[in-house]
Design an enzyme around this catalytic site. Structure first.
Site, PDB file in Angstrom:
ATOM      1  N   TYR A  54       0.847  -1.193   0.000  1.00 42.74           N
ATOM      2  CA  TYR A  54       0.000   0.000   0.000  1.00 42.74           C
ATOM      3  C   TYR A  54       0.889   1.251   0.000  1.00 42.74           C
ATOM      4  O   TYR A  54       1.983   1.229   0.578  1.00 42.74           O
ATOM      5  CB  TYR A  54      -0.888   0.075   1.250  1.00 42.74           C
ATOM      6  N   PRO A  55       0.405   2.358  -0.551  1.00 47.80           N
ATOM      7  CA  PRO A  55       1.177   3.607  -0.477  1.00 47.80           C
ATOM      8  C   PRO A  55       1.028   4.315   0.864  1.00 47.80           C
ATOM      9  O   PRO A  55       1.489   5.437   1.025  1.00 47.80           O
ATOM     10  CB  PRO A  55       0.565   4.444  -1.610  1.00 47.80           C
TER      11      PRO A  55
END
Length: 318
Positions: free
Chosen positions: A54-55
């Site tokens: 995930y960012p």
């Protein structure tokens, strides 16, 4: 004063998991992400769920540091942080460095829960979209042994898995010295996971649900939960939203649930599930809803295996 979220002990460990957690997966990341995490903490959220893929790892870590600086939480011990091993690091020799990288990105000394994200591996150089030739079989024994070392080293308080079926858990448990504390999987009124829940309960594995509302807005999500007539009727009768009914249903099954919204009103509504309950009649109506698996993981199919069909990925649990 925020909502006090109930917790449940994880197996034989000293950790307890908050039964409602705050999900942080989003592409692209919300511009107000850090401010929303701080708002979530003010509302009472203490469990934050992220992943190496995930960012959100870095901005989540920054927001948590800010929350501590502002005194929104007194200490790191008040928080429960989950992250996940990505498929490119699901190999012997890469698990511990993968977790160390996650900790550095988050700015934390330890996680509360570290999960194997999916029971498949990708070559370390793999990128999205996944190419069939980059997919490799998952080394159950080798990867889990390194997950166990992560816990023994104090890099994480507990270890677990995500997207594991009964059959895959059985295979893992055959050689595990430390059993998985958690199995985090898709679960909602449209995909109730009765067989898997029973299996996890029997084995002492805590069951945690993602996508309680059907993951609307993702590339595999659907609106079957939010548009379901049974849920709509129950919500109307109770003066609640469909989302609240769906989340309450998951919670009432005795499992934890990861909710995700960056809308302040809905963030608050998602916690308004503890002082009311669904009746036996309402539960029976929900139990009869036709079932549909949203997350089919077709990206990991390959003619050369390890998974040639969706049925093989989920061992027929579809």
């Amino acid at each position: 004063m925020g909502t006090a979220i109930p917790e449940e002990p994880l197996g034989s460990t000293e950790k307890s998991i908050p039964l409602v957690g705050f999900g942080t997966v989003e592409y692209p990341l919300n511009e107000a992400f850090k401010e929303r995490v701080l708002h979530a903490i003010k509302l009472g959220y203490r469990h934050f769920d992220t992943a190496a893929s995930y960012p959100s790892e870095q901005p989540l870590g920054e927001a948590l540091a800010e929350a501590l600086r502002l005194g929104l939480v007194k200490s790191r011990d008040e928080l429960f942080i989950t992250s996940k091993l990505w498929l490119t690091d699901s190999y012997c020799g890469r698990v511990i460095p993968g977790l160390q990288k996650t900790l550095k990105t988050l700015g934390l000394e330890y996680l509360d829960l570290y999960l194997v994200h999916f029971p498949v591996s990708l070559i370390p150089e793999a990128t999205y979209p996944v190419k069939p030739e980059d997919i490799r079989p998952f080394d159950y024994e080798g990867v889990w042994e390194e997950m166990e070392k992560c816990q023994e080293l104090g890099l994480t308080k507990t270890i677990g898995v995500s997207n594991f079926t009964c059959k895959k858990l059985e295979r893992l448990l055959a050689t595990a010295k430390i059993p998985p504390a958690v199995n985090q999987v898709e679960m909602n009124p449209i995909w109730q996971q009765k067989k898997l829940r029973e299996y996890c309960k029997e084995k002492g594995i805590h069951f945690s649900a993602f996508s309680p509302l059907g993951a609307v807005g993702t590339n595999w999500g659907h609106n079957r939960v939010m548009e379901n007539e049974v849920l709509k009727q129950i919500a109307k009768a109770k003066g609640k939203t469909v989302a609240q009914v769906a989340i309450r249903w998951v919670y009432q099954q005795g499992v934890s649930v990861i909710v995700k919204s960056f809308n302040k009103e809905r963030m608050e509504q998602n916690l308004d599930i503890f002082d009311w309950e669904l009746s036996a009649e309402e539960l029976q109506k929900i139990e009869q809803i036709p079932q549909y698996r949203g997350s089919r993981a077709e990206a990991y199919l390959s003619e050369n295996g390890p998974f040639r069909t969706v049925e093989e990925i989920w061992d027929g649990e579809i």
